[in-house]
Scaffold this active site. Structure first.
Site, PDB file in Angstrom:
ATOM      1  N   ASP A   1     -19.051  14.958   3.150  1.00  0.00           N
ATOM      2  CA  ASP A   1     -20.361  14.608   2.623  1.00  0.00           C
ATOM      3  C   ASP A   1     -21.365  15.624   3.190  1.00  0.00           C
ATOM      4  OD1 ASP A   1     -21.711  11.341   1.784  1.00  0.00           O
ATOM      5  OD2 ASP A   1     -22.447  13.353   1.348  1.00  0.00           O
TER       6      ASP A   1
HETATM    7  C1  GLC Z   1     -25.276  12.539  -0.273  1.00  0.00           C
HETATM    8  C2  GLC Z   1     -24.400  11.332  -0.532  1.00  0.00           C
HETATM    9  C3  GLC Z   1     -23.243  11.614  -1.421  1.00  0.00           C
HETATM   10  C4  GLC Z   1     -23.631  12.671  -2.421  1.00  0.00           C
HETATM   11  C5  GLC Z   1     -23.839  13.970  -1.662  1.00  0.00           C
HETATM   12  C6  GLC Z   1     -24.293  15.102  -2.581  1.00  0.00           C
HETATM   13  O1  GLC Z   1     -25.713  12.549   1.041  1.00  0.00           O
HETATM   14  O2  GLC Z   1     -23.910  10.624   0.598  1.00  0.00           O
HETATM   15  O3  GLC Z   1     -22.884  10.377  -2.055  1.00  0.00           O
HETATM   16  O4  GLC Z   1     -22.624  12.838  -3.398  1.00  0.00           O
HETATM   17  O5  GLC Z   1     -24.760  13.820  -0.598  1.00  0.00           O
HETATM   18  O6  GLC Z   1     -25.557  14.826  -3.076  1.00  0.00           O
END
Ligand code: GLC
Length: 740
Positions: A270
């Site tokens: 993430d």
């Molecule tokens: C965010 C979220 C994740 C998302 C990623 C890209 O922090 O936790 O669900 O897909 O970053 O935006």
């Protein structure tokens, strides 16, 4: 560049892809391999000098958050024509519940209990986003969510593993189509692996402590299901799982995902979760974090550059082997081949997006209609009969806000394309009745009463007060958690003053989570829970309010009476002293100096009834459905066999309507305790008024399996209760026995 021509690449089958990947891999430098493991954020419609340089150097495997077609095509062109090996880019985006056409939030889509609708919404999202050059979405989010304080419950498919995995499969099929290389297919992403929904206190990013047995029986099944059905990628969760942050969790990312499930797709971290291992207190520095994340099983680092900065040192220090790097890069290149990117990574500007076209809007409207849940309808005040009203008061900050109705994670939605409820109502009212509108409160969080007088005046002079209340989009979603889940601001006071006018109230709630309604429920005559419905809120909700359609949504999450009951979900364990309705004593009725054990010792509260306000699976219709005659084809089933369970459903109301018939079981005795009810099937049926239908479910003993104390996944012989009903509180029950 390739041993085959581009055209031949298209006909690649698995072994071809494998040999192409190995050929390409053999020609890559270690820097180029590490580059494939890095996902960088776009610069928003421009290609910065640094990004251009990094792509040319082969230091970028993927870009996220770029949605401009020309920019994306330029990024792909640089990668293909100006880097040494011409490896195309993965282009990622959070296409969570639509791209330009915004569908109901995932929690609302779960309330449709319709795999078909969920698949259609995802398919359209893939068509619209792929025409912008996007080839990877970070969805479905399949964290089991049982704490409505947690803002990300809005993105989830609810509290139940069976409903979640069923709809997750449909969402993946919608995104990925029949083949990843199809023009309108995009790679899906199972997230956030795993257990994120158990964040303590309902606070995002917080610690999760989940015993392995609970993890395997509740939180992992949706991930396992779509890993087996072909989801292209996984995303690791931010969270600390039992003391080991998932981003550095070998057991979860390698032992479970790779060794047990034999999953072969890439795993992305993430956002900046790799360097966050230092903040967790799990890594000394970014070098250590990169080593731990890669060792555990993070293939691609999102948005940060620990891999770019330290992977070569880690290899030189024998922390990470070349074999490990090669296995990681193979997964990433295989995905790119399967997406057809080596054949054609440039998206034609003529590729039809059909964004917001009538077909897409029609599916969006149907999704809203099927996702709204009718929670209360006293005296059948709904549907509204146009002929019976002269004036309708429309009150509330969410009646006419095309932005807020889209909900969280609607980055590419078009607010000016939203159809609001007020506008739709004005269309319906033409030449039929008057509409008087008062916003009542500028925002849902507003605490002053400046707009109350106008709202009261509007209500006094109306036959019905139609109130649109709830939460703005920002009050749910990532990092947006609430310690109270009442209607925010002065909304409850607004309901009270409108109630005091004596005009009946129909309350439409738009929110990203269950709301605690016990304090206001007696003040309103009807409640239609619309979640955040997206682009087509207006036409859909209006059709429901005036009876063109009957509500058929069912709750995918439990609605508690008070926040103090959380976590509260239907599939609770029985405990040794389960709550007993007759024993419930309200705190106000306790006599002074009552003897300590005088009113029973059960698992309940002194100040709130132990039951939910609305149970999982609940939802009213304009018609009424009567469930009778539950039957089994056999009372005793051999292990490995199957039983057929049926019931008769009668539409005893005055409307043709749809109903979601639900099947629940309970394993009475297990090697570990089993829930008092578990959803094991559902069918959405249509019944004309006065009609009846026998609905049959087939249940194989394999579907009774669970992880036991020895972490073996298997069913056990013994007695089972089985229910069929319109929600999880159904009492229509019979029982069968499974014999070894
Ligand atoms: C965010 C979220 C994740 C998302 C990623 C890209 O922090 O936790 O669900 O897909 O970053 O935006």
């Amino acid at each position: 560049m390739l041993s085959k021509s581009c055209q031949q690449v298209h006909e690649l089958n698995f072994s071809d892809v494998e040999s192409e990947v190995l050929t390409l891999l053999s020609r890559m430098t270690i820097e180029e391999k590490i580059g494939q493991m890095s996902q960088l954020s776009g610069d928003g419609c421009i290609v910065s000098k640094n990004l251009r340089k990094a792509i040319i150097a082969g230091h970028v495997g993927s870009i996220l958050n770029e949605v401009d077609l020309d920019t994306i095509n330029e990024l792909q062109r640089i990668a293909i024509q100006e880097s040494r090996l011409g490896i195309p880019l993965l282009i990622g985006r959070d296409v969570i519940h639509g791209f330009n056409t915004i569908f109901p939030i995932p929690l609302a889509q779960a309330a449709t209990w319709s795999p078909k609708i969920v698949e259609r919404c995802a398919k359209i999202a893939a068509i619209e986003s792929s025409s912008s050059g996007i080839n990877w979405t970070f969805a479905p989010m399949i964290d089991i969510a049982r704490d409505p304080r947690w803002g990300r419950i809005a993105e989830s498919l609810g509290e139940d593993p069976y409903l979640c995995k069923t709809l997750a499969n449909s969402m993946v099929k919608g995104f990925q189509g029949d083949s990843l290389s199809d023009t309108n297919s995009i790679a899906a992403c199972a997230k956030h692996f795993a257990g994120y929904g158990a964040s303590e206190g309902g606070k995002d990013y917080n610690t999760t402590n989940i015993p392995e047995n609970e993890l395997r029986n509740v939180y992992l099944p949706p991930f396992k299901a779509i890993a087996e059905s072909g989801v292209a990628t996984f995303m690791a969760s931010f969270s600390d799982l039992n003391g080991v942050p998932v981003t550095g969790n070998n057991w979860l990312l390698t032992t479970v995902l790779r060794d047990e499930w034999n999953y072969s797709g890439p795993v992305v971290s993430d956002w900046e979760a790799v360097p966050q291992l230092v903040i967790h207190g799990f890594a000394f520095d970014d070098y250590d974090a990169a080593g731990k994340a890669c060792t555990a099983g993070i293939d691609m680092e999102m948005a940060s550059d620990c891999y770019l900065k330290h992977m070569k040192h880690l290899m030189n220090n024998n922390v990470i082997s070349l074999d490990k790097i090669d296995s990681v890069v193979k997964r990433i290149l295989t995905l790119k081949f399967n997406l057809g990117l080596f054949e054609s990574a440039i998206t034609s500007p003529n590729q039809p997006s059909n964004s917001l076209n009538t077909d897409h809007l029609s599916i969006a409207k149907e999704a809203v209609i099927k996702s709204c849940v009718l929670l209360k309808n006293d005296n059948q005040i709904l549907p509204i009969a146009k002929s019976a009203i002269n004036t309708l008061a429309v009150i509330g900050p969410l009646a006419d806000d095309g932005y807020e109705q889209m909900g969280t994670w609607a980055f590419d939605g078009k607010e000016n394309q939203s159809h609001t409820c007020l506008n739709a109502l004005k269309e319906v009212a033409k030449n039929a009745f008057n509409i008087n509108y008062a916003v009542g409160m500028e925002t849902t969080r507003c605490n002053h009463h400046d707009g109350f007088a106008e709202a009261i005046d509007t209500a006094i002079n109306a036959d019905i007060a139609l109130m649109f209340l709830g939460e703005e989009a920002i009050l749910s979603g990532e990092a947006h958690c609430r310690s109270s889940i009442d209607l925010p601001g002065a909304q409850e006071q607004l309901i009270n003053v409108i109630h005091a006018t004596g005009t009946p109230i129909i309350l439409v709630i738009m929110a990203g989570r269950p709301i605690t309604l016990e304090k206001i429920i007696s003040k309103v005559d009807a409640i239609l829970f619309a979640w955040h419905p997206g682009t087509m809120a207006g036409p859909a909700i209006t059709d429901l309010l005036f009876g063109v359609e009957s509500p058929s949504g069912k709750l995918p999450v439990t609605f508690p009476r008070t926040v103090g009951q959380i976590p509260l979900y239907y599939a609770q364990k029985n405990s040794g002293r389960p709550p007993i309705d007759e024993k419930y004593i309200n705190i106000d009725n306790i006599k002074m100096r009552a003897p300590q054990t005088s009113f029973g010792m059960t698992s309940t509260y002194l100040d709130t009834h132990f039951s939910p306000l609305f149970p999982f699976g609940f939802g009213l219709s304009y018609s009424q459905f009567c469930y009778t005659k539950i039957k089994l084809n056999n009372k005793v089933i051999p292990m490995g066999g199957a039983v057929e369970v049926s019931a008769t459903i009668n539409n005893v109301g005055n409307y043709n309507a749809e109903e979601v018939v639900q099947l629940y079981i309970r394993d009475i005795v297990g090697n570990v305790t089993r829930p008092i009810k578990e959803l094991k099937g559902f069918q959405r049926i249509t019944l004309g008024k006065g009609e009846s239908m026998v609905v049959t479910f087939k249940l194989h003993t394999d579907e009774l399996a669970f992880y036991n104390q020895q972490m073996e996944y298997k069913p056990e012989a013994g007695l089972f209760h089985v229910w069929i009903g319109g929600d999880s509180s159904t009492t229509l029950k019979t029982e069968f026995e499974v014999t070894d």
